[in-house]
Write a protein that holds these residues in place. Sequence first.
Motif, PDB file in Angstrom:
ATOM      1  N   LYS A  12      68.917 -12.640  70.926  1.00  5.56           N
ATOM      2  CA  LYS A  12      69.796 -11.518  70.574  1.00  5.56           C
ATOM      3  C   LYS A  12      71.067 -11.984  69.856  1.00  5.56           C
ATOM      4  CE  LYS A  12      68.231  -8.361  74.196  1.00  5.56           C
ATOM      5  NZ  LYS A  12      67.373  -7.558  73.369  1.00  5.56           N
ATOM      6  N   ILE A  13      71.496 -13.225  70.107  1.00  2.00           N
ATOM      7  CA  ILE A  13      72.660 -13.793  69.428  1.00  2.00           C
ATOM      8  C   ILE A  13      72.173 -14.909  68.512  1.00  2.00           C
ATOM      9  CG2 ILE A  13      74.825 -15.066  69.713  1.00  2.00           C
ATOM     10  CD1 ILE A  13      75.089 -13.668  72.456  1.00  2.00           C
ATOM     11  N   GLY A  14      72.579 -14.857  67.256  1.00  2.00           N
ATOM     12  CA  GLY A  14      72.245 -15.890  66.296  1.00  2.00           C
ATOM     13  C   GLY A  14      73.506 -16.387  65.617  1.00  2.00           C
ATOM     14  N   PHE A  15      73.489 -17.648  65.228  1.00  2.00           N
ATOM     15  CA  PHE A  15      74.653 -18.218  64.552  1.00  2.00           C
ATOM     16  C   PHE A  15      74.222 -19.371  63.668  1.00  2.00           C
ATOM     17  CE2 PHE A  15      74.160 -20.649  68.433  1.00  2.00           C
ATOM     18  CZ  PHE A  15      74.470 -21.956  68.073  1.00  2.00           C
ATOM     19  N   GLU A  16      75.118 -19.754  62.776  1.00  2.00           N
ATOM     20  CA  GLU A  16      74.951 -20.979  62.021  1.00  2.00           C
ATOM     21  C   GLU A  16      76.266 -21.730  62.087  1.00  2.00           C
ATOM     22  OE1 GLU A  16      73.624 -19.592  58.190  1.00  2.00           O
ATOM     23  OE2 GLU A  16      75.671 -19.323  57.473  1.00  2.00           O
ATOM     24  N   ALA A  17      76.165 -23.050  62.124  1.00  2.00           N
ATOM     25  CA  ALA A  17      77.363 -23.873  62.272  1.00  2.00           C
ATOM     26  C   ALA A  17      77.215 -25.142  61.448  1.00  2.00           C
ATOM     27  CB  ALA A  17      77.575 -24.228  63.736  1.00  2.00           C
ATOM     28  N   ASP A  18      78.283 -25.489  60.767  1.00  2.00           N
ATOM     29  CA  ASP A  18      78.339 -26.738  60.013  1.00  2.00           C
ATOM     30  C   ASP A  18      78.822 -27.811  60.978  1.00  2.00           C
ATOM     31  OD1 ASP A  18      77.703 -25.182  57.769  1.00  2.00           O
ATOM     32  OD2 ASP A  18      79.827 -24.799  57.380  1.00  2.00           O
ATOM     33  N   LEU A  19      77.929 -28.766  61.291  1.00  2.24           N
ATOM     34  CA  LEU A  19      78.225 -29.790  62.287  1.00  2.24           C
ATOM     35  C   LEU A  19      77.917 -31.174  61.741  1.00  2.24           C
ATOM     36  CD1 LEU A  19      76.427 -28.108  65.323  1.00  2.24           C
ATOM     37  CD2 LEU A  19      78.895 -28.142  64.902  1.00  2.24           C
ATOM     38  N   ASP A  20      78.616 -32.152  62.252  1.00  4.17           N
ATOM     39  CA  ASP A  20      78.301 -33.551  61.999  1.00  4.17           C
ATOM     40  C   ASP A  20      77.957 -34.171  63.347  1.00  4.17           C
ATOM     41  OD1 ASP A  20      78.068 -36.198  61.371  1.00  4.17           O
ATOM     42  OD2 ASP A  20      80.030 -36.366  60.391  1.00  4.17           O
ATOM     43  N   LEU A  21      76.675 -34.168  63.684  1.00  3.63           N
ATOM     44  CA  LEU A  21      76.264 -34.725  64.969  1.00  3.63           C
ATOM     45  C   LEU A  21      76.554 -36.213  65.060  1.00  3.63           C
ATOM     46  CD1 LEU A  21      72.902 -32.818  65.620  1.00  3.63           C
ATOM     47  CD2 LEU A  21      75.193 -32.308  66.498  1.00  3.63           C
ATOM     48  N   GLY A  22      76.743 -36.858  63.921  1.00  4.45           N
ATOM     49  CA  GLY A  22      77.122 -38.266  63.900  1.00  4.45           C
ATOM     50  C   GLY A  22      78.492 -38.519  64.501  1.00  4.45           C
ATOM     51  N   GLU A  23      79.305 -37.461  64.592  1.00  2.54           N
ATOM     52  CA  GLU A  23      80.614 -37.595  65.251  1.00  2.54           C
ATOM     53  C   GLU A  23      80.486 -37.562  66.762  1.00  2.54           C
ATOM     54  OE1 GLU A  23      83.400 -34.733  63.795  1.00  2.54           O
ATOM     55  OE2 GLU A  23      83.434 -35.612  61.794  1.00  2.54           O
ATOM     56  N   GLY A  24      79.309 -37.241  67.252  1.00  7.16           N
ATOM     57  CA  GLY A  24      79.062 -37.313  68.683  1.00  7.16           C
ATOM     58  C   GLY A  24      78.801 -35.991  69.351  1.00  7.16           C
ATOM     59  N   ALA A  99      83.369 -25.293  69.847  1.00  7.55           N
ATOM     60  CA  ALA A  99      82.548 -26.246  70.590  1.00  7.55           C
ATOM     61  C   ALA A  99      81.169 -25.601  70.689  1.00  7.55           C
ATOM     62  CB  ALA A  99      83.136 -26.506  71.966  1.00  7.55           C
ATOM     63  N   VAL A 100      80.222 -26.122  69.941  1.00  9.17           N
ATOM     64  CA  VAL A 100      78.879 -25.545  69.881  1.00  9.17           C
ATOM     65  C   VAL A 100      77.996 -26.225  70.921  1.00  9.17           C
ATOM     66  CG1 VAL A 100      76.859 -25.196  68.412  1.00  9.17           C
ATOM     67  CG2 VAL A 100      79.160 -25.026  67.429  1.00  9.17           C
ATOM     68  N   ASN A 101      77.317 -25.431  71.723  1.00 12.09           N
ATOM     69  CA  ASN A 101      76.380 -25.959  72.709  1.00 12.09           C
ATOM     70  C   ASN A 101      75.144 -26.450  71.954  1.00 12.09           C
ATOM     71  OD1 ASN A 101      74.635 -26.484  74.803  1.00 12.09           O
ATOM     72  ND2 ASN A 101      74.882 -24.496  75.795  1.00 12.09           N
ATOM     73  N   VAL A 102      74.969 -27.758  71.881  1.00 11.82           N
ATOM     74  CA  VAL A 102      73.880 -28.303  71.066  1.00 11.82           C
ATOM     75  C   VAL A 102      72.505 -27.931  71.616  1.00 11.82           C
ATOM     76  CG1 VAL A 102      75.284 -30.179  70.135  1.00 11.82           C
ATOM     77  CG2 VAL A 102      73.901 -30.574  72.188  1.00 11.82           C
ATOM     78  N   ALA A 103      72.422 -27.528  72.870  1.00 10.12           N
ATOM     79  CA  ALA A 103      71.145 -27.076  73.430  1.00 10.12           C
ATOM     80  C   ALA A 103      70.690 -25.762  72.795  1.00 10.12           C
ATOM     81  CB  ALA A 103      71.268 -26.907  74.951  1.00 10.12           C
ATOM     82  N   CYS A 104      71.607 -25.050  72.136  1.00 10.56           N
ATOM     83  CA  CYS A 104      71.272 -23.775  71.484  1.00 10.56           C
ATOM     84  C   CYS A 104      70.965 -23.925  70.001  1.00 10.56           C
ATOM     85  CB  CYS A 104      72.412 -22.779  71.690  1.00 10.56           C
ATOM     86  SG  CYS A 104      72.590 -22.245  73.401  1.00 10.56           S
ATOM     87  N   GLU A 111      65.173 -36.271  66.978  1.00  8.60           N
ATOM     88  CA  GLU A 111      65.694 -37.529  66.434  1.00  8.60           C
ATOM     89  C   GLU A 111      67.198 -37.421  66.154  1.00  8.60           C
ATOM     90  OE1 GLU A 111      61.372 -37.354  65.917  1.00  8.60           O
ATOM     91  OE2 GLU A 111      62.924 -35.954  65.291  1.00  8.60           O
ATOM     92  N   GLU A 112      67.638 -36.284  65.580  1.00 11.02           N
ATOM     93  CA  GLU A 112      69.069 -36.096  65.307  1.00 11.02           C
ATOM     94  C   GLU A 112      69.875 -36.073  66.599  1.00 11.02           C
ATOM     95  OE1 GLU A 112      69.552 -33.376  61.370  1.00 11.02           O
ATOM     96  OE2 GLU A 112      68.424 -32.455  63.020  1.00 11.02           O
ATOM     97  N   LEU A 113      69.370 -35.368  67.598  1.00 13.72           N
ATOM     98  CA  LEU A 113      70.077 -35.283  68.877  1.00 13.72           C
ATOM     99  C   LEU A 113      70.113 -36.645  69.572  1.00 13.72           C
ATOM    100  CD1 LEU A 113      68.691 -31.849  70.090  1.00 13.72           C
ATOM    101  CD2 LEU A 113      71.005 -32.311  69.220  1.00 13.72           C
ATOM    102  N   ALA A 114      69.004 -37.381  69.520  1.00  9.01           N
ATOM    103  CA  ALA A 114      68.947 -38.690  70.163  1.00  9.01           C
ATOM    104  C   ALA A 114      69.829 -39.715  69.462  1.00  9.01           C
ATOM    105  CB  ALA A 114      67.499 -39.189  70.206  1.00  9.01           C
TER     106      ALA A 114
END
Length: 138
Positions: A12-24, A99-104, A111-114
Amino acid sequence: MKTYHGSCHCGKIGFEADLDLGEGIRKCNCSFCLKLGYKKSFTGYEALRVTQGRETMRDYQATPSNWPEGDINHYMCPHCGAHTFSRGFLDFMGGNFWAVNVACLDDATEEELAAAPVIYEDGKRDKQMEAPAITNYL
């Protein structure tokens, strides 16, 4: 920086976010993050866009007694209970941030998350810029 798409569990809730997962990916031991298993990636205020369900979202606003450095709104879906992201304000972060919940994140690969470094925060002691002495339970 990469644009990721995310949603709550029921969609029911959708979003898009510009993230750099390399920052942690940040894991915190504050009562909110610990009780929810919240793992987050920070991004700037203009870098998150709600694409559906804005009217559906519910907001839990932390008070100065449980987040004394600034203010924060935790957004969740009242239907499935997923906490998708939080909006915070801290001077040292340049004001408003997400602060984006990466589980969502629906399209972040395993591979990106790991590959993302883990950053531990000692929010329990209001030392978010330091790791707690014990981290293996996070």
